[in-house]
Design a protein around this motif. Structure first.
Motif, PDB file in Angstrom:
ATOM      1  N   UNK A 134       4.116   2.035   2.888  1.00 20.02           N
ATOM      2  CA  UNK A 134       4.865   3.219   1.982  1.00 20.02           C
ATOM      3  C   UNK A 134       4.456   4.422   1.418  1.00 20.02           C
ATOM      4  N   UNK A 135       5.464   5.230   2.467  1.00 13.01           N
ATOM      5  CA  UNK A 135       5.468   7.212   1.101  1.00 13.01           C
ATOM      6  C   UNK A 135       6.237   7.184   0.797  1.00 13.01           C
ATOM      7  N   UNK A 136       5.027   7.885  -0.897  1.00 16.53           N
ATOM      8  CA  UNK A 136       5.841   8.812  -1.486  1.00 16.53           C
ATOM      9  C   UNK A 136       5.310  10.178  -1.979  1.00 16.53           C
TER      10      UNK A 136
ATOM     11  N   UNK B 297      10.985   2.879   4.319  1.00 16.52           N
ATOM     12  CA  UNK B 297       9.657   2.915   3.029  1.00 16.52           C
ATOM     13  C   UNK B 297       9.777   4.238   2.721  1.00 16.52           C
ATOM     14  N   UNK B 298       9.950   5.620   3.467  1.00 17.63           N
ATOM     15  CA  UNK B 298       9.813   6.739   2.965  1.00 17.63           C
ATOM     16  C   UNK B 298      10.199   7.558   1.779  1.00 17.63           C
TER      17      UNK B 298
ATOM     18  N   UNK C   8       8.610  -2.551  -0.899  1.00 20.97           N
ATOM     19  CA  UNK C   8       7.645  -3.108  -0.146  1.00 20.97           C
ATOM     20  C   UNK C   8       7.224  -4.863  -0.289  1.00 20.97           C
ATOM     21  N   UNK C   9       8.537  -5.632  -1.205  1.00 20.04           N
ATOM     22  CA  UNK C   9       8.880  -6.980  -1.515  1.00 20.04           C
ATOM     23  C   UNK C   9       8.203  -6.239  -2.441  1.00 20.04           C
TER      24      UNK C   9
ATOM     25  N   UNK D 174       1.070  -1.006  -0.421  1.00 22.85           N
ATOM     26  CA  UNK D 174      -0.679  -0.085  -0.276  1.00 22.85           C
ATOM     27  C   UNK D 174       1.022   1.299  -0.021  1.00 22.85           C
ATOM     28  N   UNK D 175       0.236   1.899  -0.685  1.00 16.87           N
ATOM     29  CA  UNK D 175       1.653   2.998  -1.245  1.00 16.87           C
ATOM     30  C   UNK D 175       0.903   4.796  -1.077  1.00 16.87           C
ATOM     31  N   UNK D 176       1.223   5.202  -0.551  1.00 19.16           N
ATOM     32  CA  UNK D 176       0.457   6.334  -0.111  1.00 19.16           C
ATOM     33  C   UNK D 176       1.437   7.530  -0.399  1.00 19.16           C
ATOM     34  N   UNK D 177       0.819   8.702  -0.821  1.00 19.61           N
ATOM     35  CA  UNK D 177       1.362  10.080  -1.467  1.00 19.61           C
ATOM     36  C   UNK D 177       1.267  11.262   0.554  1.00 19.61           C
TER      37      UNK D 177
END
Length: 214
Positions: free
Chosen positions: A100-102, A126-127, A150-151, A1-4
């Motif tokens: 993670x945060x992107x 994971x930032x 995140x693999x 799960x990738x968050x702005x």
């Protein structure tokens, strides 16, 4: 799960836009916080610079760094979460999904926001800032890096975004993209390939998870 981050986790866009407006107005470009949002939403500082310099002339070499430091200091004092965001992150992490945060924010700003919100531990290692990749959003680089951390294959990842540039980045990376419409036009995000949703509190249900209270 990738968050702005801005507008998804941190309700920080108003604060950032106010500070940028103050800086640009002082340098001879009278502009409001709302006009800054319309002009720069989702943009990383390197992409903002040509637009700004076209109006105010050449900026000092250290201006981006100085602005980032000012924003980071403000975030340490004032950043607040987007309603429902903390609970959504806890629900996703509690279900065992890597997160993670992107963000197109500078590293100092991003770390300040996550620390202020009490989220840093969830995303440890994971930032991702625009400073960590070759190209900022709307290029896919930052979401490809976050998926790798995140693999997971990008096609197995879900991105949560609220800006057009961010949606484009997630789509180009091959991720499923959910577009938060709290302060964005649902039709614009949908046209770029996102699945619009109205509130972060709804995210656990969208993912088939139970919300985690507290």
């Amino acid at each position: 799960m990738l968050f702005d981050c801005d507008g998804v986790l941190a309700d920080s866009e108003g604060l950032v836009n106010r500070l940028v407006a103050e800086e640009l107005t002082a340098r001879g470009w009278p502009i409001s916080a709302e006009q800054c949002r319309e002009t720069f939403l989702g943009m990383a500082l390197p992409a903002m610079l040509p637009v700004i310099e076209a109006r105010v002339g050449r900026l000092p070499a250290r201006w981006p760094e100085m602005l980032s430091v000012r924003i980071a200091a403000a975030m340490c004092r004032e950043a607040e979460p987007v309603p429902g965001a903390l609970e959504a992150v806890r629900a996703v992490a509690g279900a065992g999904l890597p997160v993670a945060v992107a963000s197109n924010s500078a590293r100092a700003e991003l770390d300040a926001k996550l620390d202020r919100l009490g989220l840093a531990a969830f995303f440890a290692g994971r930032v991702f800032s625009f400073e960590d990749v070759a190209r900022p959003k709307p290029a896919p680089d930052i979401y490809l890096a976050a998926a790798l951390a995140c693999g997971a294959a990008p096609g197995d990842c879900v991105v949560v975004e609220d800006s057009l540039l961010g949606v484009r980045a997630g789509v180009r990376a091959g991720c499923r993209v959910l577009g938060l419409t709290r302060e964005s036009d649902a039709s614009v995000l949908a046209a770029a390939g996102a699945e619009p949703f109205a509130a972060m509190a709804a995210l656990p249900e969208l993912l088939g998870l139970a919300a985690v209270a507290g």
